[in-house]
Design an enzyme around this catalytic site. Structure first.
Site, mmCIF file in Angstrom:
data_model
loop_
_atom_site.group_PDB
_atom_site.id
_atom_site.type_symbol
_atom_site.label_atom_id
_atom_site.label_comp_id
_atom_site.label_asym_id
_atom_site.label_seq_id
_atom_site.Cartn_x
_atom_site.Cartn_y
_atom_site.Cartn_z
ATOM 1 N N HIS A 186 17.037 3.158 -3.498
ATOM 2 C CA HIS A 186 16.156 2.688 -4.555
ATOM 3 C C HIS A 186 15.704 1.293 -3.988
ATOM 4 O O HIS A 186 14.532 1.093 -4.629
ATOM 5 C CB HIS A 186 17.107 2.547 -5.760
ATOM 6 C CG HIS A 186 18.084 1.527 -5.963
ATOM 7 N ND1 HIS A 186 19.204 1.448 -5.468
ATOM 8 C CD2 HIS A 186 17.868 0.326 -6.575
ATOM 9 C CE1 HIS A 186 19.880 0.397 -5.583
ATOM 10 N NE2 HIS A 186 18.998 -0.208 -6.591
ATOM 11 N N ASP A 216 28.164 0.908 1.441
ATOM 12 C CA ASP A 216 27.539 1.021 0.039
ATOM 13 C C ASP A 216 26.023 0.284 0.183
ATOM 14 O O ASP A 216 25.108 0.752 -0.547
ATOM 15 C CB ASP A 216 28.267 0.235 -1.114
ATOM 16 C CG ASP A 216 27.624 0.334 -2.462
ATOM 17 O OD1 ASP A 216 26.977 1.292 -2.678
ATOM 18 O OD2 ASP A 216 28.014 -0.520 -3.121
ATOM 19 N N LYS A 238 22.741 8.182 -1.613
ATOM 20 C CA LYS A 238 23.461 7.650 -0.682
ATOM 21 C C LYS A 238 25.085 7.836 -0.934
ATOM 22 O O LYS A 238 25.168 7.891 -2.060
ATOM 23 C CB LYS A 238 22.928 6.175 -0.428
ATOM 24 C CG LYS A 238 23.540 5.519 -1.737
ATOM 25 C CD LYS A 238 23.201 4.027 -1.578
ATOM 26 C CE LYS A 238 23.671 3.309 -2.768
ATOM 27 N NZ LYS A 238 24.993 3.219 -2.965
ATOM 28 N N HIS A 291 20.563 0.137 1.880
ATOM 29 C CA HIS A 291 19.587 -0.684 1.454
ATOM 30 C C HIS A 291 19.110 -1.892 2.433
ATOM 31 O O HIS A 291 18.174 -2.159 2.491
ATOM 32 C CB HIS A 291 20.060 -1.417 -0.004
ATOM 33 C CG HIS A 291 20.728 -0.462 -0.942
ATOM 34 N ND1 HIS A 291 20.153 0.674 -1.061
ATOM 35 C CD2 HIS A 291 21.574 -0.628 -1.880
ATOM 36 C CE1 HIS A 291 20.708 1.413 -2.154
ATOM 37 N NE2 HIS A 291 21.891 0.584 -2.510
HETATM 38 C C1 BG6 Z 1 23.732 0.350 -5.389
HETATM 39 C C2 BG6 Z 1 25.072 0.039 -5.105
HETATM 40 O O1 BG6 Z 1 23.207 1.474 -4.714
HETATM 41 O O2 BG6 Z 1 22.822 -0.761 -5.536
HETATM 42 C C3 BG6 Z 1 25.660 -1.132 -6.147
HETATM 43 O O3 BG6 Z 1 25.980 1.185 -5.106
HETATM 44 C C4 BG6 Z 1 24.714 -2.311 -6.010
HETATM 45 O O4 BG6 Z 1 27.085 -1.397 -5.761
HETATM 46 C C5 BG6 Z 1 23.480 -1.989 -6.396
HETATM 47 O O5 BG6 Z 1 25.205 -2.954 -7.148
HETATM 48 C C6 BG6 Z 1 22.295 -2.797 -6.380
HETATM 49 O O6 BG6 Z 1 21.075 -2.517 -6.993
HETATM 50 P P1 BG6 Z 1 20.078 -3.466 -7.664
HETATM 51 O O7 BG6 Z 1 18.885 -2.685 -7.967
HETATM 52 O O8 BG6 Z 1 20.865 -3.902 -8.979
HETATM 53 O O9 BG6 Z 1 19.989 -4.781 -6.752
#
Ligand code: BG6
Length: 487
Positions: free
Chosen positions: A187, A244, A157, A249
């Site tokens: 993810h 982001d 992304k 997400h």
């Molecule tokens: C990432 C973002 O994709 O996801 C980050 O770029 C963020 O800014 C992160 O902190 C959060 O992922 P997770 O798995 O730690 O909740």
């Protein structure tokens, strides 16, 4: 030692070469090397493989590159790594310099590495963890050098920065590879707990019939982060919290909460339903979006003194379908907030009459009362809670809030849980697109978000360690956010 042994009923993967762009970057260090290593340990890598790291700047000799990977594993990998395992892994690592203008050495190295592998080889995996601006030229280079031929291309992304750039990037990708070769990775979709949302909804007769506007009053998707930007100024200044986290997400999680039952739980089935849902997602109304910037952000190294980049977003989304009309979806995420959590809350309507006295509540429903809620905690230690009212033990018929809780780790003795990136990297090698997004989904999500990009509200300052700007706290009035009080 062989790199892997087949485990259980997992299909055996053909030997292959993996190419990582952004090989010295943060994501590779935190997630990709530990992820491939843990897959190897779990017997989920091909029998033989090579990992070629690549980027514009050489980390030094192959041995120096291996030292860097070792440091990453020591920091982010398992703490019981043996010498034998490290030798098996590191023997398969090398680094080749490449850039968008020159990928010849890399192409030669990929072919040479493939020549070293025994038997029929599988599609090479090419992981593009590069900034949005570098994406298109890199894709061009992959096409010109032939590296993309037959490859599985993993794209990180934010898949563009708005509607036109997302379309342009997709066109560029399609010039070089087929859509079926592209794995757009988000993810959050690989998190065990996110997939549990689908299991809850579609496998349980208790929940499936009530999953609609007749019973559900609101949904909250709340991902506050306690971390600041942690030195990622150049990425963050170009991206901001909205691109982001929201466009990717959080809206993908909304997809899992809200989609219609797919005909089958496979890539085609889920894609069709996600696409239908995203079509029905109403373009966001900037009036119902609050942006924030934490105090001190402009003093972070690499951040502009007068930066307007948001580090916080809260918004209301609406899904115009038969199932969801009238149900607000509240999304919130931000850096430097009071707590780090990833919570999806589904709030239910109250029964028509109040027959009981409820501790701490008046006889008539008040706007701030919390109704039944189902709360999914999407952490590495996933939990699901159903908040109910139950009788408080004692002589009077008084009710109080209580919860039924599912602790997923405790419920299932075998812990074969894969971390999100591990799961998704394995899916790429299997060629399984179920948890990846297709071009038209991404383009539609950018369309939904475009009104905010065209007319973004000014970011409001908030104190570090708070819950964001005041206006955001009040967005889901009258009940407010479940966090922090509903814990
Ligand atoms: C990432 C973002 O994709 O996801 C980050 O770029 C963020 O800014 C992160 O902190 C959060 O992922 P997770 O798995 O730690 O909740």
């Amino acid at each position: 030692m062989a790199a892997s042994a087949p485990s259980g009923d997992t299909p055996t993967l053909k030997p292959r070469v993996l190419v990582l762009f952004g090989a010295t970057g943060d994501l590779a260090k935190r997630k990709l090397y530990p992820g491939f290593f843990k897959l190897m340990r779990a017997g989920l890598m091909p029998d033989d493989f090579r990992i070629i790291g690549s980027g514009r700047h050489s980390p030094g000799s192959d041995d120096e590159f291996r030292d860097k990977v070792r440091e990453a594993l020591d920091e982010f990998g398992p703490d019981d790594l043996t010498d034998d395992e490290w030798r098996t892994f590191s023997d398969r690592l090398s680094f080749v310099v490449s850039s968008a203008d020159d990928g010849q050495d890399l192409a030669d190295a990929v072919r040479a590495a493939e020549g070293e592998l025994d038997g029929e080889i599988g599609p090479r995996l090419v992981y593009l963890s590069v900034p949005p601006a570098a994406m298109e030229p890199m894709v061009g280079m992959l096409g010109e050098t032939g590296i993309a031929e037959g490859a599985s291309l993993v794209v990180e992304k934010p898949f563009g920065t708005d509607v036109p750039s997302a379309k342009k990037l997709n066109d560029r990708l399609h010039d070089v590879v087929d859509e079926d070769q592209i794995f757009r990775i988000d993810h959050f979709l690989g998190k065990e707990a996110a997939q549990n949302i689908l299991a809850f909804r579609f496998a349980n007769g208790l929940f499936e019939p009530v999953w609609n506007r007749n019973h559900i009053a609101y949904v909250q998707i709340d991902v506050p982060e306690a971390l600041t930007i942690e030195g990622r100024a150049s990425f963050y200044e170009a991206t901001g919290a909205f691109r982001d986290m929201i466009v990717t997400h959080l809206l993908q999680l909304l997809g899992f909460v809200a989609l219609e039952p797919p005909v089958r739980l496979d890539a085609r089935g889920l894609h069709a339903e996600r696409m239908k849902l995203f079509e029905a997602l109403r373009p966001l109304d900037p009036e119902r979006v609050v942006l924030g910037q934490y105090e001190g952000y402009r003093d972070e190294e690499g951040v502009d003194d007068d930066s307007d980049v948001e580090t916080f977003v809260a918004l209301e989304a609406r899904v115009d379908t038969w199932r969801w009309t009238g149900v607000p979806f509240y999304l919130r995420t931000g850096k430097a907030l009071a707590e780090g959590r990833r919570t999806v809350t589904v709030g239910f309507r109250e029964p028509p009459m109040r027959m009981f006295a409820v501790r701490g509540q008046s006889a008539v429903p008040e706007p701030g009362d919390r109704p039944n809620e189902i709360v999914f905690e999407l952490s590495e230690d996933p939990k699901v809670a159903v908040d109910l009212l139950a009788k408080v033990p004692g002589p009077s018929l008084e009710l109080g809030p209580a919860a039924l809780e599912l602790d997923v780790k405790a419920a299932f003795a075998e812990d074969r849980g894969l971390e999100a990136y591990e799961r998704l990297l394995h899916d790429v090698m299997l060629g399984d697109h179920t948890l990846f997004t297709r071009a038209e989904e991404i383009e539609r999500l950018w369309e939904v978000c475009q009104p905010v990009l065209d007319d973004p509200p000014a970011p409001e300052p908030y104190a570090q360690g708070s819950w964001g700007p005041e206006r955001a706290v009040d967005l889901p009035a009258p009940r407010g956010w479940r966090l922090p009080d509903g814990d």
